[in-house]
Motif scaffolding. Structure first.
Motif, mmCIF file in Angstrom:
data_model
loop_
_atom_site.group_PDB
_atom_site.id
_atom_site.type_symbol
_atom_site.label_atom_id
_atom_site.label_comp_id
_atom_site.label_asym_id
_atom_site.label_seq_id
_atom_site.Cartn_x
_atom_site.Cartn_y
_atom_site.Cartn_z
ATOM 1 N N SER A 189 -57.381 -44.486 35.809
ATOM 2 C CA SER A 189 -55.305 -43.908 36.384
ATOM 3 C C SER A 189 -55.432 -43.871 38.137
ATOM 4 O O SER A 189 -54.870 -43.285 37.819
ATOM 5 C CB SER A 189 -55.768 -42.583 35.796
ATOM 6 O OG SER A 189 -56.850 -42.063 36.048
ATOM 7 N N THR B 255 -51.984 -47.371 37.459
ATOM 8 C CA THR B 255 -51.714 -47.521 35.746
ATOM 9 C C THR B 255 -50.493 -48.386 34.964
ATOM 10 O O THR B 255 -50.156 -49.460 34.993
ATOM 11 C CB THR B 255 -51.359 -45.684 34.973
ATOM 12 O OG1 THR B 255 -50.835 -45.590 34.962
ATOM 13 C CG2 THR B 255 -52.589 -45.491 35.022
ATOM 14 N N ASP B 256 -49.669 -48.255 36.672
ATOM 15 C CA ASP B 256 -48.467 -49.581 35.995
ATOM 16 C C ASP B 256 -48.240 -50.846 36.927
ATOM 17 O O ASP B 256 -47.585 -51.414 36.701
ATOM 18 C CB ASP B 256 -47.066 -48.307 36.614
ATOM 19 C CG ASP B 256 -46.516 -47.220 35.925
ATOM 20 O OD1 ASP B 256 -47.419 -47.383 34.137
ATOM 21 O OD2 ASP B 256 -46.456 -46.028 36.749
ATOM 22 N N GLN C 110 -57.951 -37.637 36.737
ATOM 23 C CA GLN C 110 -56.770 -36.899 35.983
ATOM 24 C C GLN C 110 -56.294 -35.736 36.027
ATOM 25 O O GLN C 110 -55.542 -34.674 35.862
ATOM 26 C CB GLN C 110 -57.104 -37.575 33.995
ATOM 27 C CG GLN C 110 -57.854 -38.862 33.874
ATOM 28 C CD GLN C 110 -56.330 -39.310 33.637
ATOM 29 O OE1 GLN C 110 -54.943 -38.604 33.814
ATOM 30 N NE2 GLN C 110 -55.822 -40.638 32.924
ATOM 31 N N PRO D 257 -47.992 -37.554 36.663
ATOM 32 C CA PRO D 257 -48.567 -38.482 35.686
ATOM 33 C C PRO D 257 -48.942 -40.137 36.512
ATOM 34 O O PRO D 257 -49.942 -40.538 35.789
ATOM 35 C CB PRO D 257 -47.678 -38.209 35.066
ATOM 36 C CG PRO D 257 -46.498 -37.842 35.573
ATOM 37 C CD PRO D 257 -46.782 -37.543 36.721
ATOM 38 N N HIS D 258 -48.034 -40.375 36.852
ATOM 39 C CA HIS D 258 -48.274 -41.801 37.268
ATOM 40 C C HIS D 258 -48.289 -42.988 38.008
ATOM 41 O O HIS D 258 -48.879 -43.475 37.978
ATOM 42 C CB HIS D 258 -46.998 -42.386 35.470
ATOM 43 C CG HIS D 258 -46.864 -42.336 34.390
ATOM 44 N ND1 HIS D 258 -46.545 -41.499 34.360
ATOM 45 C CD2 HIS D 258 -47.749 -42.409 33.287
ATOM 46 C CE1 HIS D 258 -46.185 -41.066 32.883
ATOM 47 N NE2 HIS D 258 -47.325 -41.499 32.455
ATOM 48 N N ARG E 189 -54.387 -35.103 38.667
ATOM 49 C CA ARG E 189 -52.891 -36.260 38.472
ATOM 50 C C ARG E 189 -52.881 -34.292 37.649
ATOM 51 O O ARG E 189 -51.160 -33.788 37.994
ATOM 52 C CB ARG E 189 -53.052 -36.590 37.612
ATOM 53 C CG ARG E 189 -53.248 -37.934 38.693
ATOM 54 C CD ARG E 189 -53.136 -39.079 37.394
ATOM 55 N NE ARG E 189 -52.921 -40.827 37.789
ATOM 56 C CZ ARG E 189 -51.832 -41.349 39.183
ATOM 57 N NH1 ARG E 189 -50.926 -40.730 38.855
ATOM 58 N NH2 ARG E 189 -51.999 -42.660 39.348
ATOM 59 N N GLU E 190 -53.333 -33.808 36.966
ATOM 60 C CA GLU E 190 -52.268 -33.237 36.313
ATOM 61 C C GLU E 190 -51.943 -31.564 37.454
ATOM 62 O O GLU E 190 -51.089 -31.572 37.107
ATOM 63 C CB GLU E 190 -53.527 -32.663 35.136
ATOM 64 C CG GLU E 190 -52.771 -31.473 34.205
ATOM 65 C CD GLU E 190 -54.208 -30.722 33.861
ATOM 66 O OE1 GLU E 190 -54.263 -29.715 33.183
ATOM 67 O OE2 GLU E 190 -55.553 -31.364 33.089
ATOM 68 N N GLU F 154 -63.284 -40.495 36.630
ATOM 69 C CA GLU F 154 -62.068 -40.865 35.527
ATOM 70 C C GLU F 154 -61.248 -39.422 35.506
ATOM 71 O O GLU F 154 -60.314 -39.188 35.494
ATOM 72 C CB GLU F 154 -61.830 -41.570 34.745
ATOM 73 C CG GLU F 154 -60.772 -41.007 33.873
ATOM 74 C CD GLU F 154 -60.065 -42.846 33.969
ATOM 75 O OE1 GLU F 154 -58.051 -41.689 34.062
ATOM 76 O OE2 GLU F 154 -59.781 -43.200 34.910
#
Length: 801
Positions: A311, A314-315, A249, A258-259, A252-253, A245
């Motif tokens: 992550s 996430t959607d 993350q 982000p998503h 992504r950063e 994780e």
């Protein structure tokens, strides 16, 4: 001899299609030699030309084998056979059968093979410690390996690929020259002695190690949580441990993503089954020769092992999974298991770019653009000539293929395309109706839209849609756009006669077409192009009703369309907007796309609801001050264009339910809304055809709002909304087809990436006696627009003689 009987027959064959670089000439050589036939085979501008001489029975057997036993990567588009006069010198032993040198020339009729996953024979060699290609990360043969991404021009010979700078060693040369060898004229053929090499270096350029040590070390670093940039087949990937994780993350950063979901690569089908649910269609797709990213439902993870990082996606409960498709990937996973990655290691493998930029191509480019994202770089010295992202698809069962072109399921399961790129391009779409005789029509160039851009060139009866280019919103992507137009025209050896573009005057593709192309430019409305694309896939001629459902596109009346019923006639080449969704205002214009709460409040305002009722609106805590200003913008129509968009309807409902006040990527709100459905619910909201023939989608939103006010769950409301919209669309189509005397309904637009709608609406149309037509070869989203533009332009040239 009695009755003038001749003991031999002489036949000439001309084969066009995907017949270069796929082992086709060795195949022809083998079936000719097996039958004792004389003659030759060679690549020419008109295709692969074959001449054989021999006994009639053997000549007939050869012709049958030529049609039915072709190599796995070959694809025959046309095969012309002609009997020729047999002269006395002709005999089966006269020179035997030969493979002749390729003829150069213009106007070739062959196709370039797409890049193909490593075959089983090559993997077996790589796994054998006694083989000279043991663990060699660039192993390939005529049945697999890079094609399109390393090709400069046609004919597809080594000198016209990026392998030209790697002279063959003695052993590889012997394979390359032996017609009975699996590597005969395999242009990327190589081995550790003469082929490309791989090495690892730090982000600051410091070398670390090379060869197998480099692959072993990068695997160790990935297992420890490092982010690596890995040079692949069509560009760079950014990779990290998909079960870590913190690493996901951090990626992504650094990538500014982000998503939006991230793709995951796993070593084999057993590992894939540990992370996602796999049915027969998914298994065929994952293990086939293309190896795209397949969107599949998430599973819990291997028993006693690590699950994928939350992550990753996430959607949605869908995860984009792919299996290794290059030798380098296979070796990397071997070392990853050794480094503690477990029996089911999983890596994030996302495009090597910052958000909205093209995928990085060369070593220097990657080191410059990705140094702030990756900790280390796994590089190699085989140049990638054409950047090509991974394809993204959703496999369907045959029962779900209602309305697709009849041959769209070959050679794999039927698909919904999200991104058509590696493995599928540059395979063409056949767009010519069998009754047409228009092979002499000049080439047309379609330059696509602003978002999800592709370009398309026609050649004869075929349309060549490029790989995914991206969103034309920066100079880097615009450079990629120009690069692909030049390259595709060069390898097809065509010169466009006209260019077709979107109506939006500020789109960069439109401006290029009008100001830079130097060609006669023709504008075609965005949604009309959508419908022409799906009709072209079906080679449909005549009139049909088109339902074009997407985000937004500039309409012929200057408003933003997106929920449209269109009459389209491919013979008269006319179209008409016959109806649309309820119009709403889009407060803030593009800002409303990124802040769906604005759309929800706009729809409430249109219903006369200007203040919260029983429940506070979900966006007030975050956007309260702006929310209080919105009524004035809407009353005065300040920066609030009119839209009939279906995509914005989804956004508005999602925001109303508190699922998405903001969106960091296109379609995020709609994805969350679909994923929220309570599938046990069977009630559908009413969605009626109004007196003027439009679809009353504002009333549909009102039903959702009323239930939300009453405290009904988001899952139930979402399901009722989906069912109501599907029923409403089917009734809407039935109303207008009945009025216009039509029976075919063509479906296109990004909304058809919604699996619920894509599968249920064709069935609802069929239940009403209508014939649905859906995409089967290209995406329903804006990635199909260039195909529709090019197909329409071709019809225009035919009409004008």
């Amino acid at each position: 001899m009695p009755n003038g009987f001749l003991p031999y027959e002489k036949r000439r064959f001309v084969v066009t299609g995907q017949v270069q670089g796929v082992g086709f000439r060795p195949f022809v050589y083998r079936i000719a030699v097996e039958r004792g036939l004389a003659g030759f085979v060679k690549n020419t501008p008109e295709g692969v030309v074959i001449e054989i001489t021999g006994p009639a029975v053997d000549a007939a057997s050869f012709g049958h084998a030529l049609r039915t036993e072709i190599p796995p990567l070959a694809r025959i588009v046309s095969l012309d056979e002609e009997a020729q006069e047999v002269k006395p010198p002709d005999a089966p032993t006269e020179g035997g059968f030969q493979i002749l040198k390729s003829d150069q020339g213009e106007g070739h009729a062959v196709l370039i093979s797409p890049d193909t996953a490593t075959c089983a024979d090559c993997l077996a060699e790589m796994a054998d410690p006694n083989d000279r290609r043991y663990l060699y990360p660039f192993t390939n043969c005529t049945n697999c390996g890079p094609r399109y991404t390393i090709t400069r021009s046609i004919p597809y010979d080594r000198a016209t690929t990026s392998m030209a700078c790697f002279p063959l060693c003695e052993e590889c040369a012997a394979e390359y020259e032996n017609p009975l060898d699996r590597r005969f004229h395999a242009q990327p053929n190589a081995c550790p002695v003469c082929g490309p090499r791989v090495w690892l270096q730090e982000a600051d350029g410091m070398p670390v190690c090379q060869g197998q040590d480099a692959l072993r070390e990068v695997a160790r670093r990935l297992a420890a949580g490092t982010i690596a940039a890995i040079k692949g087949l069509g560009g760079f990937h950014l990779a990290c441990d998909a079960t870590n994780e913190s690493a996901v993350q951090l990626l992504r950063e650094r990538k500014h993503r982000p998503h939006k979901p991230l793709a995951v690569m796993v070593p084999d089908i057993e590992a894939a089954a540990a992370y996602v649910f796999i049915d027969e269609s998914a298994a065929r797709l994952l293990t086939g020769p293309v190896r795209p990213i397949a969107l599949l439902p998430r599973a819990s993870g291997p028993a006693g092992g690590k699950a994928l990082a939350a992550s990753i996606a996430t959607d949605t409960d869908l995860v984009g999974v792919m299996l290794p498709y290059t030798p380098l990937h296979h070796v990397l996973f071997r070392y990853l298991r050794e480094a503690g990655g477990g029996s089911h290691p999983a890596l994030v493998m996302t495009s090597g770019n910052l958000s909205d930029e093209p995928i990085a191509l060369g070593n220097r480019e990657a080191l410059s653009r990705l140094a702030d994202i990756a900790d280390c770089f796994l590089l190699h010295d085989r140049d990638i000539l054409i950047r090509t992202d991974d394809s993204v698809v959703m496999p369907l069962t045959p029962d779900d293929a209602l309305g697709m072109p009849k041959d769209a399921a070959e050679p794999g399961p039927p698909l919904i395309y999200f991104r058509r790129a590696r493995g599928y391009t540059p395979s063409p779409v056949d767009i010519q109706n069998l009754d047409d005789r228009t092979d002499g029509v000049p080439t047309v160039l379609g330059v696509g839209p602003e978002l999800k851009n592709t370009i398309c060139l026609t050649k004869g009866s075929q349309a060549f849609l490029s790989q995914h280019i991206g969103d034309l919103e920066n100079l880097e992507t615009m450079g990629f756009f120009r690069e692909i137009i030049t390259h595709l025209a060069a390898i097809l050896q065509v010169s466009p006669a006209i260019v077709v573009h979107d109506l939006h005057p500020n789109f960069l593709a439109t401006r290029w077409a009008v100001e830079e192309s130097g060609l006669p430019a023709h504008g075609l409305q965005h949604h009309v192009a959508h419908i022409h694309a799906v009709l072209a896939e079906h080679r449909f001629r005549g009139a049909a009703l088109g339902l074009a459902l997407d985000g937004t596109g500039l309409g012929e009346d200057g408003t933003l369309w997106g929920g449209e019923a269109l009459f389209v006639d491919t013979e008269a080449l006319t179209h008409e907007r016959v109806a649309h969704f309820s119009p709403i205002l889009l407060p803030g214009g593009d800002a409303a796309v990124k802040e769906p709460w604005r759309i929800a409040q706009s729809m409430l305002h249109a219903l006369g609801i200007t203040e919260p009722g029983n429940r506070p609106w979900p966006w007030l805590d975050t956007f309260g001050p702006m929310s209080r200003m919105l009524p004035q913008m809407l009353d005065k129509k300040i920066n609030a264009p009119i839209t009939t968009s279906c995509g914005r309807l989804f956004d508005g409902v999602a925001a109303m339910l508190g699922l998405a006040n903001t969106a960091s990527y296109e379609g995020q709100a709609a994805i969350r809304l679909e994923g929220a459905q309570d599938m046990a619910e069977t009630v559908a909201y009413p969605c009626a055809v109004s007196g003027d023939g439009n679809l009353d989608t504002l009333a549909l939103f009102a039903e959702a709002h009323q239930d939300w006010e009453a405290g009904v769950s988001a899952g139930v409301i979402s399901r009722r909304f989906h069912l109501g919209l599907i029923r409403g669309l089917a009734d809407w189509a039935a109303h207008h087809t009945g009025r216009l005397g039509l029976e075919h309904v063509a479906l296109s637009g990004g909304v058809f990436q919604n699996r619920t709608l894509a599968l249920a609406l064709p069935k609802a149309l069929a239940d009403r006696g209508l014939i649905p037509l859906v995409h089967g070869f290209v995406p329903p989203n804006d990635g199909c627009i260039a195909l529709g533009q090019a197909a329409w332009g071709r019809l225009l040239l035919v009409k004008n003689g």
